[in-house]
Write an enzyme that holds these catalytic residues in place. Structure first.
Site, PDB file in Angstrom:
ATOM      1  CD  GLU B  56      -2.902   0.698   2.518  1.00  0.00           C
ATOM      2  OE1 GLU B  56      -3.175   1.807   2.965  1.00  0.00           O
ATOM      3  OE2 GLU B  56      -3.159  -0.359   3.118  1.00  0.00           O
ATOM      4  CG  ASP B  67      -3.445   8.697   7.717  1.00  0.00           C
ATOM      5  OD1 ASP B  67      -3.325   7.492   7.967  1.00  0.00           O
ATOM      6  OD2 ASP B  67      -3.634   9.145   6.572  1.00  0.00           O
TER       7      ASP B  67
END
Ligand SMILES: Cc1ncc(COP(=O)(O)O)c(C=O)c1O
Lengths: 425, 266
Positions: B56, B67
């Site tokens: 990824e 995040d």
């Protein structure tokens, strides 16, 4: 029951205003937004909720706020009559308290005992901390390090009210980063936390809900203007736009009138050092369509989608986006958005203070500046209402610093130089 | 939605099948493109690819609200070093010269819209990307993205969370063509204390009722022990912040990758 919350044709069932708005958030939050939407829909028509909000508006906030004919400012401008909708009279000093009390009541209804908020100028943080103190809720406020510096007084007020102020140092250390942090907190603590969002931005249903809570401003203007001018509709309404909550609060009750009956609706965007300088927060004039904080809107972002740091003299306008409903108004011509620079706002702040004895917030000063120009354009038969979104107490230290800086650099505007030098003497 | 599988989806499913045949959950490391710098990134990616079933790659973004601080700081550093969307795709294209492992791109919707969804898909396809993960795009927000991805041979992955209702799980599972990404906790990315399992088993049971694609679990997996817990219940294990922390601390990324890959054995 004397308070009703409005129902407008926008947004559509998916939370869109034309192509703007929506819900661009992590999946974790979608069920919480559904839950919020359902709770809000039920509260909106519940007499118990409306009566309590009405009582707080009157007894705690001091509503209705006055509609004041600014006589000396009108004479100075030499044109249309300028009325000021005095949201600066509200307890805690700005329109933000309307929305905060309403959302905090909703939090209580939903059984959430912890509230979080983001703040730029600190007004929304103070209002959230106040509502939390009043209702006995735990409160955490996220604020950028740069804004903590600019708005030290409000930081102290929040702490005095029992809120925890968390400093945000990521990104540009201003409002957009504080908003990111608040959303991250919400993603993490979504089950027991209510996010009190401070403007008409964010994922659906926030822009619609915040608008409905602020629409009390425009609804009051209708009644008040009828009493003094014999008409509910002025020729123009001017309000400053950060995220756009004070502006939508005064626009929305007029925005859905047929085109011929609608006043001119004008939002003033923070043009900072000028739109062409690249150092501004004017999302309509200098942005392009993008997605931030859960909704599609005009946004300061580069051609690869990175957010461009905004700049404004006023922390409350220092935001790279503008609420989705404003974007839709702009695109469909319902409202106009004009840029006003830092220097022009600083000038207008001094003008209003000298002429009317009212020290406005730097945010509101952006609207005052444009109203004076517009009064000349409309002529003596015209009637303008300016939303004076907040008072300037929070800004005086920063204004002093800025004026001293201008004096030291020989940058003072010639027209106001003498006055300024006297003030600083 | 049993439309013909895209090339990206086929390659992704094959990677999961391959791991399963070896008695493992697929190991899916994540790294921010251009971290710690555009020059050093390829070596970091090579180290991860030596053990990965799927890689990824994150496009660094200025406002990554899904995040935690680790990936956010990595993004800030990568952006400061000049890594953009187009440069990320160039870095992936370069990795493609040396590796056949499927690569999925993780980014936010704004960079996709800014470049233009069609142009973004075209560039991704051209770079050899197999799939796409957009953490701030629930599948019902924009139906065009998935169609455009399919048109360009790319698979899409959407996320479910512990808060997802059964109806949401069904909707998300239906929309996934690559794999289904189950977020282990309510929260943002980041290595955490304690076990990674949390609410995972209940969530996975629900996901498996609906998903016709493999189900991977991420957020909070940081070492071989936590990977082993997740591998016991999921088809794949995603590990991100732990690798960024390792790069930052100057640790041996390949050794960590080897150890976590080993942890993915059942
Ligand atoms: C006095 C005042 N006016 C305006 C704003 C900008 O917010 P909005 O655009 O949502 O009205 C703020 C925000 O802090 C404020 O304090």
């Amino acid at each position: 029951m004397s308070l009703t919350l409005p129902s407008y044709p926008q947004p559509d069932g998916r939370g869109r205003y034309g192509r703007f708005g929506g819900r661009y958030v992590p999946e974790t939050l979608i069920p919480a937004l559904d839950e919020l939407e359902a709770a809000y829909r039920a509260a909106k028509t519940d007499p118990a909720f409306l009566n309590e909000l009405d009582r707080l508006f009157r007894e705690f906030v001091g509503r209705p706020s006055p509609l004041y004919l600014a006589q000396r400012l009108t004479e100075h401008a030499g044109g249309a009559k300028i009325y000021l909708k005095r949201e600066d009279f509200n307890y805690t000093g700005a329109h933000k308290i309307n929305n905060c009390l309403a959302q905090a009541l909703l939090a209580v209804r939903m059984g959430k005992r912890r509230v979080i908020a983001e703040t730029g100028a600190g007004q929304h943080g103070v209002a959230s901390a106040t509502a939390a103190a009043l209702l006995g809720l735990d409160c955490v406020v996220y604020m950028g390090a740069e804004d903590i510096r600019r708005q030290a007084l409000n930081v102290f007020r929040m702490r005095l009210l029992g809120a925890e102020v968390r400093e945000v140092t990521s990104g540009t250390s201003t409002l957009k980063d504080a908003t990111n942090e608040a959303i991250r907190d919400w993603v993490t603590n979504v089950r027991d936390t209510f996010y009190i969002l401070g403007s008409v931005v964010g994922p659906h249903p926030y822009p619609a809900m915040v608008r409905d809570f602020q629409a009390v401003i425009g609804e009051e203007v209708k009644v008040q203007l009828q009493a003094v001018e014999g008409r509910v509709t002025p020729d123009a309404i001017v309000a400053c736009v950060g995220g756009g909550s004070n502006a939508i609060g005064i626009f929305a009750p007029y925005a859905y009138l047929p085109a011929g009956e609608r006043p001119r609706l004008i939002g003033t965007e923070a043009a900072g050092e000028g739109v062409e300088s690249g150092r501004h927060a004017a999302s309509v004039a200098g942005g392009r369509i993008g997605v931030l904080h859960g909704s599609m809107m005009y946004l300061l972002n580069d051609d690869e989608g990175q957010i461009v740091p905004p700049h404004s003299i006023s922390a409350g306008l220092d935001y790279p986006g503008i609420g989705p409903e404003h974007c839709h108004y702009s695109e469909t011509g319902v409202a106009e958005y004009v840029p006003v620079t830092d220097a022009q706002a600083l000038e207008a702040l001094q003008l209003l203070t000298r002429l009317e004895g009212i020290i406005p917030a730097l945010e509101s000063a952006h609207a005052i500046y444009h109203a004076v120009r517009l009064a000349q354009e409309l002529g003596p038969d015209g009637v303008i209402v300016v939303n004076l979104s907040g008072r300037g107490d929070k800004d005086v230290a920063e204004v002093m610093r800025l004026l001293e800086m201008e004096r030291d650099q020989g940058l003072l505007d010639k027209e106001v130089e003498q006055v300024t030098l006297e003030v600083l003497a | 939605m049993t439309a013909t599988l895209t090339r990206g989806a086929e390659r992704i499913h094959a990677a999961f099948d391959g791991a399963k045949a070896e008695g493992r959950a697929a190991f899916i490391p994540f790294m921010t493109a251009g971290y710690p710098s555009a020059e050093e990134f390829p070596a970091v990616a090579d180290a991860l690819l030596a053990h990965a079933d799927l890689l990824e790659v994150g496009i660094p973004y200025s406002d990554p609200l899904g995040d935690g601080p680790t990936i956010q700081r990595a993004s800030e550093q990568a952006l400061a070093g000049g890594t953009s969307t187009r440069r990320t795709l160039a870095l992936v294209k370069d990795l493609r010269q040396r590796h056949d492992t499927p690569i999925v791109i993780m980014t936010y919707v704004n960079p996709v819209y800014a470049v233009g969804p069609r142009e973004f898909m075209r560039l991704s396809k051209d770079a050899g990307v197999d799939g796409l993960i957009l953490p701030d795009l629930p599948p019902d927000q924009d139906l065009e993205i998935a169609d455009l991805a399919a048109e360009h041979g790319l698979a899409v992955t959407f996320l479910i969370a512990p808060t997802s209702t059964p109806e949401r799980v069904r909707l998300v599972a239906d929309a996934c063509t690559g794999f289904l990404y189950a977020v282990s906790v309510t929260g943002v990315t980041g290595a955490r204390e304690g076990t990674a399992l949390g609410e995972v088993p209940a969530m996975l049971a629900l996901a498996r009722e609906h998903a016709r694609v493999p189900v991977a679990v991420g957020f909070g997996v940081k070492d071989a022990a936590t990977a082993r817990q997740v591998a016991g219940v999921a088809d794949g294990v995603v590990v991100g912040s732990a690798f960024i922390n390792a790069v930052k601390a100057g640790k041996d990324v390949e050794a960590l990758a080897a150890s976590i890959a080993e942890g993915c054995r059942r």
